[in-house]
Design a protein around this motif. Sequence first.
Motif, PDB file in Angstrom:
ATOM      1  N   VAL B 471       0.802  -1.228   0.000  1.00 10.56           N
ATOM      2  CA  VAL B 471       0.000   0.000   0.000  1.00 10.56           C
ATOM      3  C   VAL B 471       0.840   1.286   0.000  1.00 10.56           C
ATOM      4  O   VAL B 471       0.576   2.187  -0.798  1.00 10.56           O
ATOM      5  CB  VAL B 471      -0.981  -0.005   1.200  1.00 10.56           C
ATOM      6  CG1 VAL B 471      -1.718   1.313   1.309  1.00 10.56           C
ATOM      7  CG2 VAL B 471      -1.952  -1.161   1.061  1.00 10.56           C
ATOM      8  N   PRO B 472       1.859   1.401   0.867  1.00 12.63           N
ATOM      9  CA  PRO B 472       2.578   2.685   0.904  1.00 12.63           C
ATOM     10  C   PRO B 472       3.158   3.073  -0.446  1.00 12.63           C
ATOM     11  O   PRO B 472       3.134   4.238  -0.837  1.00 12.63           O
ATOM     12  CB  PRO B 472       3.693   2.440   1.924  1.00 12.63           C
ATOM     13  CG  PRO B 472       3.259   1.273   2.712  1.00 12.63           C
ATOM     14  CD  PRO B 472       2.397   0.436   1.827  1.00 12.63           C
ATOM     15  N   GLY B 476       0.810   5.483  -1.896  1.00 11.58           N
ATOM     16  CA  GLY B 476       1.599   6.591  -1.336  1.00 11.58           C
ATOM     17  C   GLY B 476       2.363   7.372  -2.386  1.00 11.58           C
ATOM     18  O   GLY B 476       2.334   8.608  -2.409  1.00 11.58           O
ATOM     19  N   LEU B 503       4.065  12.077   4.649  1.00  7.62           N
ATOM     20  CA  LEU B 503       3.721  10.913   3.828  1.00  7.62           C
ATOM     21  C   LEU B 503       4.991  10.258   3.283  1.00  7.62           C
ATOM     22  O   LEU B 503       5.113   9.026   3.272  1.00  7.62           O
ATOM     23  CB  LEU B 503       2.786  11.337   2.685  1.00  7.62           C
ATOM     24  CG  LEU B 503       2.314  10.251   1.733  1.00  7.62           C
ATOM     25  CD1 LEU B 503       1.654   9.107   2.487  1.00  7.62           C
ATOM     26  CD2 LEU B 503       1.328  10.809   0.711  1.00  7.62           C
ATOM     27  N   THR B 506       6.515   8.015   5.845  1.00  9.30           N
ATOM     28  CA  THR B 506       5.793   6.742   6.020  1.00  9.30           C
ATOM     29  C   THR B 506       6.068   5.800   4.859  1.00  9.30           C
ATOM     30  O   THR B 506       6.289   4.609   5.062  1.00  9.30           O
ATOM     31  CB  THR B 506       4.269   6.994   6.139  1.00  9.30           C
ATOM     32  OG1 THR B 506       4.059   7.855   7.242  1.00  9.30           O
ATOM     33  CG2 THR B 506       3.514   5.702   6.359  1.00  9.30           C
ATOM     34  N   LYS B 508       8.696   5.649   3.066  1.00 12.09           N
ATOM     35  CA  LYS B 508      10.057   5.125   3.240  1.00 12.09           C
ATOM     36  C   LYS B 508      10.111   4.032   4.310  1.00 12.09           C
ATOM     37  O   LYS B 508      10.753   3.014   4.144  1.00 12.09           O
ATOM     38  CB  LYS B 508      10.997   6.260   3.681  1.00 12.09           C
ATOM     39  CG  LYS B 508      11.582   7.048   2.534  1.00 12.09           C
ATOM     40  CD  LYS B 508      12.461   8.167   3.048  1.00 12.09           C
ATOM     41  CE  LYS B 508      13.803   7.603   3.487  1.00 12.09           C
ATOM     42  NZ  LYS B 508      14.930   8.391   3.001  1.00 12.09           N
ATOM     43  N   ALA B 509       9.422   4.299   5.413  1.00 13.30           N
ATOM     44  CA  ALA B 509       9.541   3.379   6.549  1.00 13.30           C
ATOM     45  C   ALA B 509       8.713   2.120   6.370  1.00 13.30           C
ATOM     46  O   ALA B 509       9.056   1.069   6.900  1.00 13.30           O
ATOM     47  CB  ALA B 509       9.123   4.090   7.836  1.00 13.30           C
ATOM     48  N   ALA B 510       7.603   2.229   5.649  1.00 15.17           N
ATOM     49  CA  ALA B 510       6.645   1.123   5.663  1.00 15.17           C
ATOM     50  C   ALA B 510       6.595   0.300   4.385  1.00 15.17           C
ATOM     51  O   ALA B 510       5.932  -0.730   4.354  1.00 15.17           O
ATOM     52  CB  ALA B 510       5.246   1.676   5.965  1.00 15.17           C
ATOM     53  N   SER B 511       7.283   0.723   3.324  1.00 15.18           N
ATOM     54  CA  SER B 511       7.180  -0.018   2.071  1.00 15.18           C
ATOM     55  C   SER B 511       7.898  -1.365   2.151  1.00 15.18           C
ATOM     56  O   SER B 511       8.807  -1.546   2.961  1.00 15.18           O
ATOM     57  CB  SER B 511       7.770   0.789   0.918  1.00 15.18           C
ATOM     58  OG  SER B 511       6.915   1.844   0.602  1.00 15.18           O
ATOM     59  N   LEU B 512       7.488  -2.261   1.278  1.00 12.66           N
ATOM     60  CA  LEU B 512       8.016  -3.632   1.316  1.00 12.66           C
ATOM     61  C   LEU B 512       9.437  -3.729   0.769  1.00 12.66           C
ATOM     62  O   LEU B 512      10.300  -4.358   1.349  1.00 12.66           O
ATOM     63  CB  LEU B 512       7.075  -4.545   0.529  1.00 12.66           C
ATOM     64  CG  LEU B 512       7.256  -6.055   0.666  1.00 12.66           C
ATOM     65  CD1 LEU B 512       5.972  -6.767   0.266  1.00 12.66           C
ATOM     66  CD2 LEU B 512       8.391  -6.622  -0.135  1.00 12.66           C
ATOM     67  N   GLN B 517      10.845   2.044  -0.559  1.00 17.02           N
ATOM     68  CA  GLN B 517      11.633   2.597   0.549  1.00 17.02           C
ATOM     69  C   GLN B 517      12.503   3.764   0.117  1.00 17.02           C
ATOM     70  O   GLN B 517      12.942   4.556   0.947  1.00 17.02           O
ATOM     71  CB  GLN B 517      12.520   1.490   1.148  1.00 17.02           C
ATOM     72  CG  GLN B 517      11.740   0.490   1.987  1.00 17.02           C
ATOM     73  CD  GLN B 517      12.498  -0.812   2.174  1.00 17.02           C
ATOM     74  OE1 GLN B 517      13.661  -0.926   1.796  1.00 17.02           O
ATOM     75  NE2 GLN B 517      11.844  -1.795   2.757  1.00 17.02           N
TER      76      GLN B 517
END
Lengths: 346, 630
Positions: B471-472, B476, B503, B506, B508-512, B517
Motif C-alpha cells: 500500500v505505501p 503513497g 507521507l 511513512t 520510506k519506513a513502511a514499504s516492502l 523505501q
Amino acid sequence: MKVTIDNKEIIANNGETILEAAKRAGINIPTLCHHPKLSNYGGCRVCMVEIKGMNRFVASCTTPVADNIVVETNTTNIRQSRKTVLELILSDHPNDCMTCDKTGDCTLQDLAYEYGVKENPYIGAMRQYPTEDKNPYIIRDFSKCILCAKCTRVCNEIRGVGAIDIMKRGFYAKVAMPFDEVLDCEFCGNCVDVCPVGSLTEKIAKGKGRTWETRKVDTICAYCGVGCGITLHIKDNTVIKVTPTEKESVNNGSLCVKGKFAYDFINSADRLKKPLIKKDGKFVEATWDEAIDYTVKRLKEIKEKHGSDSIGGLSSARCTNEDNYLFQKFMRAGIGTNNVDHCARY
Amino acid sequence: MTKNETMTNKPKIILGMGTCGVAAGAKALLEKVEGYIKEKKIDAEIVHVGCIGMCHEEPLLDIVMPKRTRVIYGKVTADIVSKIIHSHVQQDKPEKEHVLSQMLPDDGANPYPGIPYYEEMPFNRKQQRIVLKNCGFINPLSIDEYIARDGYESARKVLLSMKPEEVIDVVKRSGLRGRGGAGFPTGSKWEFCRKAMGDKKYLICNADEGDPGAFMDRSVLEGDPHSVLEGMIIAGYAIGANEGYIYVRAEYPLAVKHLKLAVPHARENGLLGKNILGTGFDFDIELKQGAGAFVCGEETALIASIEGERGMPRSKPPFPANKGLWGKPTNINNVETFANVPQIILKGAEWYANFGTEKSRGTKVFALTGKINRTGLIEVPMGISLKEIVFDIGGGISDGKAFKAVQTGGPSGGCIPSEIIDTPVEYETLAAVGAIMGSGGMVVMDNASCMVEMARFFLNFTTDESCGKCVPCRIGTKRLLEILERIIAGKAKGNEMDILVELGSTVKAASLCGLGQTAPNPVLSMMRYFKDEYEEHIKDKSCRAGACTALSRYIVSPDTCKMCGICVKGCPVDAISDGTKKSKKPAFIHDDKCIRCGICFEKCPFDVIYTKGAKKAVHAKEEALGEVKA
C-alpha cells in the motif's frame, strides 16, 4: 527462542513469524492481507511493527522471530503509520459503507474505526474500473479492491485453479482473469469468503440483509458425502448466504460451487417436500407410509413375475457412504440382484 | 594486445558501434566507410568496438596505421569520413580538423606530432578504467581479443590454483562493494551464500539496469561481455554454484545479442559448461530476458520473474543467500560488480584497495548526463569529488548557465546542491547528504532546472513502476506525485510541504521493497536543499527556473514591441490582441485565454516577450532583457 513483544517475554518457536508469536501471547496485531491458511504476503503493511535497532518498520506477518529481538507493536509511531496506510487505502476506496453489503463484516471498516480514520487527507485519482457481474455468482467491484491478494492466493494455493492473478502495475493493478475476461472459473467462491472488504460479494445475497441481522447456523452440506461444514446465514427464516464454517471441519474452509451458491432450492416453490404417487396419470401427494408400502408392493410383484434381475437400482453421490452401502446391500441381499449403480459408479 | 595494437600490419578503421554510437549515426557511417574503401581498393580492416565513453563526441571513428598510435576522431559524419580516410589511411596524415586525440605511445608506436594524447584530455585525465578497461578497445564479439588482453587469466588462476575460500578472502580484502547501488560488501555476500546449507546453489547477474539516464551496465555488456562472464565463473566457483543466470532487460537488444554470442564462444573455448579447463568444475550460464519492469531490478522480484511468476518483490528475510531462486541459496550481483572481479583476482586485492577511500574501495562507473558540456560514461576512483566530475571531467555546465545540483542514484537517489559539491563520491558520504551512490546515474542540473519539476519527474517514474503489491508504495507514491502536480499547476493550498514530509517518511519506513523505501528520496532531498524554491511555488505561485509553465505569464513589453504581428498570427488560441501595424498598438496577451504554449515567446523576432512569475528568472531571453520589465 526468547523474544520480547510489548514488554512481554515470549518463548517463540523457530521459524514462527512475529505475528504468530504475538497471537499466541494474546497480543493482537491488525492485518488485512494475512490469512493463516495462505502464504505470507506482506502487502497491506497494516501489521507493521518496530524491531528495536532497525530503522524501518517490518511486516510482522512475514518477518520470522529471531533470538532476543525486542518488538513493539503499538507505539505512537506505529499507530500513526498504520493510520496513514489506512488513509491511503481509503483515499482510493468508495466511501459507501451505508449501502455496501460487507458493512459490519469488513476488516477495513473495523480498522478505520479503531484508528479513527475520518476524513481523507489524500485527495486524488481513484481507480475507475467498472463492476463486473456478468458471471453467474460473484459481483466483482474493483473499486473496493485493496489488492491484498487473498483471492489470488486462495485460488492458486488452496484450490489449485489459478483462475485469477494480478494484472497491470502500481496504482492501477487489478485482480483479473487472463486478458481481463469475464470471470469464468469453477465458481467455488472461496475468493469471496476470504475477501476482507466488499470487493467480492455473492450475487444472490445482494441486498438480502446485513451481517448483524442474520442468525448463523453451523451445519453440514447435504450435497454430497464429503460432509463439508457450512454456516447458514439466516434472516427471517430464510437462508440468505452460505459460508464455510470457521470451525474445524473436513473441508478446512473450502466449499464448492454447490455448497457455496446452490441453496435457492431451500425455499423454492417447486421443492418436493412430500412423496407423490401417480394415480390415473396424475401425481398425488401421499404419506411416507403409503409411499413405502406402495414401493414394497410393486417391487415384490415385479420380482415374482419377472425375476430379481429385472430390477435395477441407481444411487446418488449426494448420499453418504453409509447410505450407499445400505442401498447396495438392499439391492443384493433384499432384491437379489447385482444390478446396482451410482451416478459416480460403485 | 595494447591500446595501439601495433601488431597490426594493415590499417585498422575502428567504429564505436555501441547503442550510443548507433543512435548517433554509426550505422550510416559504417556503410559509407565500407563503400569508400571498396571503391578506392584500400586494404584496411574495419573493426567494431563498444562504447569508449565519450557520448558527447559520437559517432567516433578511430584509425590505427601500422606502427603508429591510434588516433580518435569525434563527431564523424558520413560527409567528412572520406576526407578523413583519404588523408589518414591513404597518406598517413591525420585529418587535423576533426581529430580529437591519439593514444599514448605505450608500446613503441610512433606518435603524430601536434595531436593531444587521449589519456591526457580533460575528460580522461581523472578517470581510472578498471571495469571499462576493454570497452571501446576490443571487438566485443571476439573472445580472442578479450583473451589477448589477459581475459580469462583470472578464471584460470582461480580454478587451477585457488580454493573457494581463498577467492572469497581476496574479494573481501579488496573492499569491493555491490555496484548495484546499495554497496553491500561483495566478499561477505559470497561468503553467506557459500556457507548456506543446500545441495544446489544459483548465481545471478542482475543486468536489469533501469534508472532513467543510466547506461553503465549496458555499455559493459555491449562492449566487454566476457568480463562479466569471467566474473561469474569466478563467483560461481567461490559460492559453489553450477548454474548462473543473466537477467538482462529485453530493451537492450545489442547487449542481449552480444551475450548470446559470448556465452557459446566461452563454451566452445572450454570456459563454460562441464569440466571447465579440465578442473572438474561445471558452470554454465543461461540468459533470461526481462519484460521491462523496473521493479525486477529488485533482487527478490528478479528471482520471482526468473521463476516465471509476476515480478513482485518478496519479503526479506529470508534473504536470497539462504532461500533464493527455486528456494535455493542464491547470490545476486550487478554487472559492474562482476566485471571488477577478474581484475581484482589478476592484480590482487591490495592493488584494487589502493584506489578509492577506506570504506569505498576501487572505482565506480557513472553515466554522466544532463546540462553538462561533456556527457558520457566515466569511471572514476572512489573518493573523487563531485566537483571534479562535473567541472573537470564534464567540462562544466553547457550554454553558459550556472550549476545548480547534481542528482545521483536516479529515482532512488537524492540531489546534491552547489554548496556541498565538494562531497566525495563514497557510499557513506553520499548517503549522509541525502543522496545515494546508486547504480551510477548522475544527472547534472543547471539553474533553468526546476527542483519541483525534477522531483515530479522521478516520482512519476516510480509511481509508474511500482508493482502494486504494498500500500505505501502503490498509493503513497501516487499521492506524493499528485501533490507535486498540484504545486506545479499552481493549485497548492499551503500545507503541501508538511504532507510531503509526513507521507514521504511513512512510504520510506513502511514499504516492502527498495523501490518504495527509496521512492520519496528525490522529493525529500530536494525539499531539504531547495526549500525556498518549494515555498515560492506553493505560496507565491512562481517558478524561479521558469520551467513550470502554469506558474509563468507571458507578457509583451509595450515599449519595445515593433508591432510586427508575428506573435498574433502564431498564437493558436487567439489570446493576443493588437500588435500589428494596422492596430498601431503594441501586442497584448490576454492571460485568461493564454495556454502557455510559449509559441509567441519563441517566435518574437525582437525578444520583447518575456515570462513573469519566474521571480528570480534565469530564462536566457529574460536575462537579456534585464530586470526592467519584471
